[in-house]
Design a protein around this motif. Structure first.
Motif, PDB file in Angstrom:
ATOM      1  N   LEU A 144       0.787  -1.265   0.045  1.00  0.00           N
ATOM      2  CA  LEU A 144      -0.114  -0.052  -0.059  1.00  0.00           C
ATOM      3  C   LEU A 144       0.928   1.295  -0.007  1.00  0.00           C
ATOM      4  CD1 LEU A 144      -2.547   1.616   0.497  1.00  0.00           C
ATOM      5  CD2 LEU A 144      -2.318   1.214   2.716  1.00  0.00           C
ATOM      6  N   MET A 145       2.057   1.409   0.848  1.00  0.00           N
ATOM      7  CA  MET A 145       3.047   2.285   0.886  1.00  0.00           C
ATOM      8  C   MET A 145       3.523   2.487  -0.376  1.00  0.00           C
ATOM      9  SD  MET A 145       6.391   3.114   1.032  1.00  0.00           S
ATOM     10  CE  MET A 145       7.160   1.754   1.968  1.00  0.00           C
ATOM     11  N   LEU A 146       4.046   1.445  -0.954  1.00  0.00           N
ATOM     12  CA  LEU A 146       4.609   1.709  -2.492  1.00  0.00           C
ATOM     13  C   LEU A 146       3.831   1.972  -3.484  1.00  0.00           C
ATOM     14  CD1 LEU A 146       7.168  -1.384  -2.431  1.00  0.00           C
ATOM     15  CD2 LEU A 146       7.750   1.034  -1.891  1.00  0.00           C
ATOM     16  N   THR A 147       2.468   1.481  -3.310  1.00  0.00           N
ATOM     17  CA  THR A 147       1.432   1.997  -4.270  1.00  0.00           C
ATOM     18  C   THR A 147       1.517   3.635  -4.257  1.00  0.00           C
ATOM     19  OG1 THR A 147       0.400   0.163  -4.313  1.00  0.00           O
ATOM     20  CG2 THR A 147      -0.972   1.700  -5.008  1.00  0.00           C
ATOM     21  N   GLU A 148       1.298   4.349  -3.055  1.00  0.00           N
ATOM     22  CA  GLU A 148       1.151   5.577  -3.038  1.00  0.00           C
ATOM     23  C   GLU A 148       2.396   6.406  -3.382  1.00  0.00           C
ATOM     24  OE1 GLU A 148      -1.551   7.304  -2.307  1.00  0.00           O
ATOM     25  OE2 GLU A 148      -2.619   5.588  -2.144  1.00  0.00           O
ATOM     26  N   LEU A 149       3.637   5.686  -3.318  1.00  0.00           N
ATOM     27  CA  LEU A 149       4.824   6.310  -3.648  1.00  0.00           C
ATOM     28  C   LEU A 149       4.783   6.381  -4.972  1.00  0.00           C
ATOM     29  CD1 LEU A 149       7.194   7.429  -2.186  1.00  0.00           C
ATOM     30  CD2 LEU A 149       8.575   4.984  -2.912  1.00  0.00           C
ATOM     31  N   CYS A 150       4.325   5.323  -5.723  1.00  0.00           N
ATOM     32  CA  CYS A 150       4.345   5.052  -7.397  1.00  0.00           C
ATOM     33  C   CYS A 150       3.472   6.109  -7.855  1.00  0.00           C
ATOM     34  CB  CYS A 150       3.892   3.751  -7.601  1.00  0.00           C
ATOM     35  SG  CYS A 150       5.039   2.217  -7.359  1.00  0.00           S
ATOM     36  N   LYS A 151       2.087   6.353  -7.113  1.00  0.00           N
ATOM     37  CA  LYS A 151       1.388   7.362  -7.572  1.00  0.00           C
ATOM     38  C   LYS A 151       2.035   8.727  -7.624  1.00  0.00           C
ATOM     39  CE  LYS A 151      -2.994   5.077  -6.191  1.00  0.00           C
ATOM     40  NZ  LYS A 151      -4.100   5.196  -4.975  1.00  0.00           N
ATOM     41  N   VAL A 152       2.891   9.179  -6.765  1.00  0.00           N
ATOM     42  CA  VAL A 152       3.557  10.441  -6.796  1.00  0.00           C
ATOM     43  C   VAL A 152       4.407  10.393  -7.698  1.00  0.00           C
ATOM     44  CG1 VAL A 152       5.132  12.055  -5.419  1.00  0.00           C
ATOM     45  CG2 VAL A 152       3.330  10.734  -4.291  1.00  0.00           C
ATOM     46  N   PHE A 200       4.668   1.696  12.530  1.00  0.00           N
ATOM     47  CA  PHE A 200       5.604   2.742  12.510  1.00  0.00           C
ATOM     48  C   PHE A 200       6.828   2.476  11.404  1.00  0.00           C
ATOM     49  CE2 PHE A 200       9.862   4.077  14.183  1.00  0.00           C
ATOM     50  CZ  PHE A 200       9.700   5.431  14.610  1.00  0.00           C
ATOM     51  N   GLU A 201       6.984   1.128  11.110  1.00  0.00           N
ATOM     52  CA  GLU A 201       8.219   0.681  10.109  1.00  0.00           C
ATOM     53  C   GLU A 201       7.851   1.164   8.972  1.00  0.00           C
ATOM     54  OE1 GLU A 201      11.136  -2.842   9.507  1.00  0.00           O
ATOM     55  OE2 GLU A 201       9.341  -3.318  10.471  1.00  0.00           O
ATOM     56  N   VAL A 202       6.348   0.930   8.624  1.00  0.00           N
ATOM     57  CA  VAL A 202       6.023   1.385   7.213  1.00  0.00           C
ATOM     58  C   VAL A 202       6.039   2.702   7.134  1.00  0.00           C
ATOM     59  CG1 VAL A 202       3.873   1.294   5.938  1.00  0.00           C
ATOM     60  CG2 VAL A 202       4.639  -0.849   7.063  1.00  0.00           C
ATOM     61  N   LEU A 203       5.513   3.311   7.955  1.00  0.00           N
ATOM     62  CA  LEU A 203       5.663   4.900   7.816  1.00  0.00           C
ATOM     63  C   LEU A 203       6.796   5.596   7.627  1.00  0.00           C
ATOM     64  CD1 LEU A 203       2.521   5.950  10.310  1.00  0.00           C
ATOM     65  CD2 LEU A 203       2.712   5.934   7.732  1.00  0.00           C
ATOM     66  N   ALA A 205       2.342  16.668  -3.385  1.00  0.00           N
ATOM     67  CA  ALA A 205       1.577  15.384  -3.637  1.00  0.00           C
ATOM     68  C   ALA A 205       2.232  14.297  -2.461  1.00  0.00           C
ATOM     69  CB  ALA A 205       2.009  14.525  -4.925  1.00  0.00           C
ATOM     70  N   PHE A 206       3.309  14.294  -1.959  1.00  0.00           N
ATOM     71  CA  PHE A 206       3.846  13.434  -0.969  1.00  0.00           C
ATOM     72  C   PHE A 206       3.001  13.900   0.290  1.00  0.00           C
ATOM     73  CE2 PHE A 206       8.146  12.423  -2.979  1.00  0.00           C
ATOM     74  CZ  PHE A 206       7.807  11.223  -3.222  1.00  0.00           C
ATOM     75  N   LYS A 207       2.675  15.053   0.640  1.00  0.00           N
ATOM     76  CA  LYS A 207       1.842  15.382   1.754  1.00  0.00           C
ATOM     77  C   LYS A 207       0.493  14.649   1.794  1.00  0.00           C
ATOM     78  CE  LYS A 207       3.715  20.061   2.777  1.00  0.00           C
ATOM     79  NZ  LYS A 207       3.457  21.517   2.970  1.00  0.00           N
ATOM     80  N   ILE A 208      -0.084  14.485   0.677  1.00  0.00           N
ATOM     81  CA  ILE A 208      -1.314  14.080   0.386  1.00  0.00           C
ATOM     82  C   ILE A 208      -1.095  12.673   0.545  1.00  0.00           C
ATOM     83  CG2 ILE A 208      -3.260  13.664  -1.061  1.00  0.00           C
ATOM     84  CD1 ILE A 208      -2.751  16.245  -2.109  1.00  0.00           C
ATOM     85  N   SER A 209      -0.192  12.246  -0.133  1.00  0.00           N
ATOM     86  CA  SER A 209      -0.071  10.498  -0.159  1.00  0.00           C
ATOM     87  C   SER A 209       0.436   9.950   1.291  1.00  0.00           C
ATOM     88  CB  SER A 209       1.316  10.285  -1.201  1.00  0.00           C
ATOM     89  OG  SER A 209       1.594   8.758  -1.177  1.00  0.00           O
ATOM     90  N   LEU A 260      -2.871   9.403   3.155  1.00  0.00           N
ATOM     91  CA  LEU A 260      -3.678   8.292   2.541  1.00  0.00           C
ATOM     92  C   LEU A 260      -3.106   7.252   3.088  1.00  0.00           C
ATOM     93  CD1 LEU A 260      -4.261   9.432  -1.034  1.00  0.00           C
ATOM     94  CD2 LEU A 260      -5.939   9.337   0.762  1.00  0.00           C
ATOM     95  N   ILE A 261      -1.792   7.110   3.296  1.00  0.00           N
ATOM     96  CA  ILE A 261      -1.343   5.822   3.754  1.00  0.00           C
ATOM     97  C   ILE A 261      -1.424   5.827   5.356  1.00  0.00           C
ATOM     98  CG2 ILE A 261       1.056   4.761   4.331  1.00  0.00           C
ATOM     99  CD1 ILE A 261       2.311   6.072   1.910  1.00  0.00           C
ATOM    100  N   ALA A 262      -1.434   6.873   6.060  1.00  0.00           N
ATOM    101  CA  ALA A 262      -1.722   6.497   7.662  1.00  0.00           C
ATOM    102  C   ALA A 262      -3.169   6.106   7.665  1.00  0.00           C
ATOM    103  CB  ALA A 262      -1.531   7.826   8.020  1.00  0.00           C
ATOM    104  N   LEU A 263      -4.058   6.513   6.864  1.00  0.00           N
ATOM    105  CA  LEU A 263      -5.719   6.093   6.781  1.00  0.00           C
ATOM    106  C   LEU A 263      -5.680   5.005   6.385  1.00  0.00           C
ATOM    107  CD1 LEU A 263      -7.401   9.653   5.609  1.00  0.00           C
ATOM    108  CD2 LEU A 263      -7.161   8.620   8.108  1.00  0.00           C
ATOM    109  N   GLY A 264      -5.077   4.433   5.310  1.00  0.00           N
ATOM    110  CA  GLY A 264      -5.138   2.973   4.826  1.00  0.00           C
ATOM    111  C   GLY A 264      -4.577   2.023   5.408  1.00  0.00           C
ATOM    112  N   LEU A 265      -3.549   2.249   6.508  1.00  0.00           N
ATOM    113  CA  LEU A 265      -3.248   0.860   7.036  1.00  0.00           C
ATOM    114  C   LEU A 265      -4.126   0.203   7.964  1.00  0.00           C
ATOM    115  CD1 LEU A 265       0.285   2.464   8.166  1.00  0.00           C
ATOM    116  CD2 LEU A 265      -0.230   0.844   6.169  1.00  0.00           C
ATOM    117  N   PRO A 266      -4.334  -1.183   7.925  1.00  0.00           N
ATOM    118  CA  PRO A 266      -5.340  -1.773   8.701  1.00  0.00           C
ATOM    119  C   PRO A 266      -5.041  -1.430  10.123  1.00  0.00           C
ATOM    120  CG  PRO A 266      -3.753  -3.283   7.669  1.00  0.00           C
ATOM    121  CD  PRO A 266      -3.399  -1.984   7.133  1.00  0.00           C
ATOM    122  N   PRO A 267      -6.311  -1.418  11.017  1.00  0.00           N
ATOM    123  CA  PRO A 267      -6.160  -1.290  12.259  1.00  0.00           C
ATOM    124  C   PRO A 267      -5.430  -2.544  13.118  1.00  0.00           C
ATOM    125  CG  PRO A 267      -8.382  -0.752  11.570  1.00  0.00           C
ATOM    126  CD  PRO A 267      -7.626  -1.319  10.563  1.00  0.00           C
TER     127      PRO A 267
END
Length: 389
Positions: free
Chosen positions: A172-180, A255-258, A233-237, A240-247
């Motif tokens: 998910l994180m790499l996907t957002e990176l790819c979108k940027v 923390f490691e992903v972020l 774009a990185f700010k928005i991304s 989105l990552i913080a909101l998209g990570l599963p609870p």
């Protein structure tokens, strides 16, 4: 008659005739060096693994997973063993449609593949069974030979990737990176006149794609607009990552992903800033004089006027007729922009046009190279003469 394996040159000998100096000289003293922006973006991704610790391992597992879902035999076996009965059967079309792959040296393949893999996350976690796919117990170790051991090793990697919440969070994180990065490429391959416009009309989009301003955004890049677009774009991304990570993801893994995302983000922004620095200082900042925003154009002119740069293109601004015309432009920029008279400050207008129409991408050339490579790939002998044809 030549022997079967004898090299024979049937061409007439070429007698080179010396040309007068004035006929074979190309004057490039007025030129400015511009690095290819597409290559800058591509090269920035090559060293992500050096700053993102888990990057290589996760991408490798996802590569194996994509290969298993993409290849015909393994795809059919996956559908037959895991997605042919019960509720999993309705998910089979999702598996059937998948066709992407990952090549680590080409970040574009990752940008294409990872979002498609992430769309299959729920389906794979619901239907996948290593025991059903392999036909053996999960803990069983193959003894038949190296080929079987390699096969089961690949299945272990696939099984680990599908079952790992951390791996999917990383995807998910790499996907957002790819979108940027995809946004960055769209920015660089677009034009200032149509950037940001949206439409559902396909014909209109095709018309926008033919704009002669495409690949000609050096005035904006030199003014720092590209770097600001990427930063925003990185700010928005990141949000989105913080909101998209599963609870359910443990705090340590969250923390490691972020942290990995921040490392990749900082690396890319730093890389772009370093590579583009030559456009922020004289003589490169001269391109910003052609910016559509008068404030940014005037700022670039002031930077050049106060510098001691003696590049021929900059020196022209200190000589007539440009000297007086630049002064007139500086005194009343709105009048210059509103004027439809091509002769008003004509020499300065032509000077800005050269800056505005400068290319920052070799996409057109690379496209021709790709065509040539595809046509000559199966040739038995690759000579300069053959390729030139």
């Amino acid at each position: 008659i030549a022997a079967p394996m004898e090299d024979v040159d049937f061409a007439e000998p070429v007698h080179e005739q010396p040309l007068p100096d004035d006929e074979c000289m190309a004057d490039v003293t007025n030129s400015l060096r511009v690095d290819d922006m597409v290559h800058i973006v591509h090269n920035a991704t090559k060293t992500l693994s050096s700053v993102m610790i888990k990057y290589s391992a996760v991408v490798f597992r996802m590569k194996k997973l994509a290969k298993l879902i993409r290849e015909k035999d393994s795809k059919e076996h996956l559908i037959e063993t895991c997605f042919s009965t019960g509720r999993a059967k309705v998910l089979a079309p999702l598996i059937q449609r998948f066709s992407a792959h990952i090549h680590e040296e080409r970040f574009g393949t990752m940008a294409d593949c990872l979002p498609k893999l992430y769309e299959l996350k729920n389906a794979l976690q619901f239907g996948w069974s290593l025991m059903a796919y392999a036909g053996v117990a999960e803990a069983e170790v193959p003894q038949e030979g190296a080929a079987d051991a390699e096969h089961h090793s690949r299945l272990d990697l696939v099984d680990a990737a599908i079952k790992s919440d951390f791996d999917w969070a990383y995807v998910l994180m790499l996907t957002e990176l790819c979108k940027v990065l995809a946004m960055a490429m769209e920015y660089l391959e677009g034009c200032s006149c149509h950037w940001g416009l949206e439409s559902d009309n396909k014909e209109l989009k095709k018309l926008w794609a033919t704009c002669p301003g495409r690949f000609r955004r050096l005035p904006e890049i030199a003014a720092g607009d590209f770097l600001r677009e990427v930063h925003d774009a990185f700010k928005i991304s990141s949000a989105l990552i913080a909101l998209g990570l599963p609870p359910s993801l443990p705090d340590a893994e969250r923390f490691e992903v972020l942290s990995e995302y921040q490392a990749g983000r900082n690396h890319l922004i730093f890389y772009f800033a370093m590579k583009l620095h030559y456009l922020y200082v004289p003589p490169g900042c001269v391109f910003a004089m052609a910016h559509w925003d008068p404030k940014k154009a005037l700022l670039a002119e002031e930077k050049l006027r106060l510098s001691d740069c003696n590049h021929p293109r900059i020196s022209k601004l200190r000589q007539e007729p440009l000297l007086s015309q630049v002064q007139a432009w500086r005194d009343d920029v709105p009048k210059f922009q509103a004027s439809a008279d091509g002769t008003y400050l004509g020499e300065f207008r032509a000077y800005l046009l050269e800056l505005h129409m400068a290319l920052h991408s070799s996409r057109y050339v690379e496209g021709e190279h790709a065509k040539t490579n595809r046509v000559t790939a199966n040739a038995r002998n690759h000579t300069d003469a053959y390729v030139s044809l």
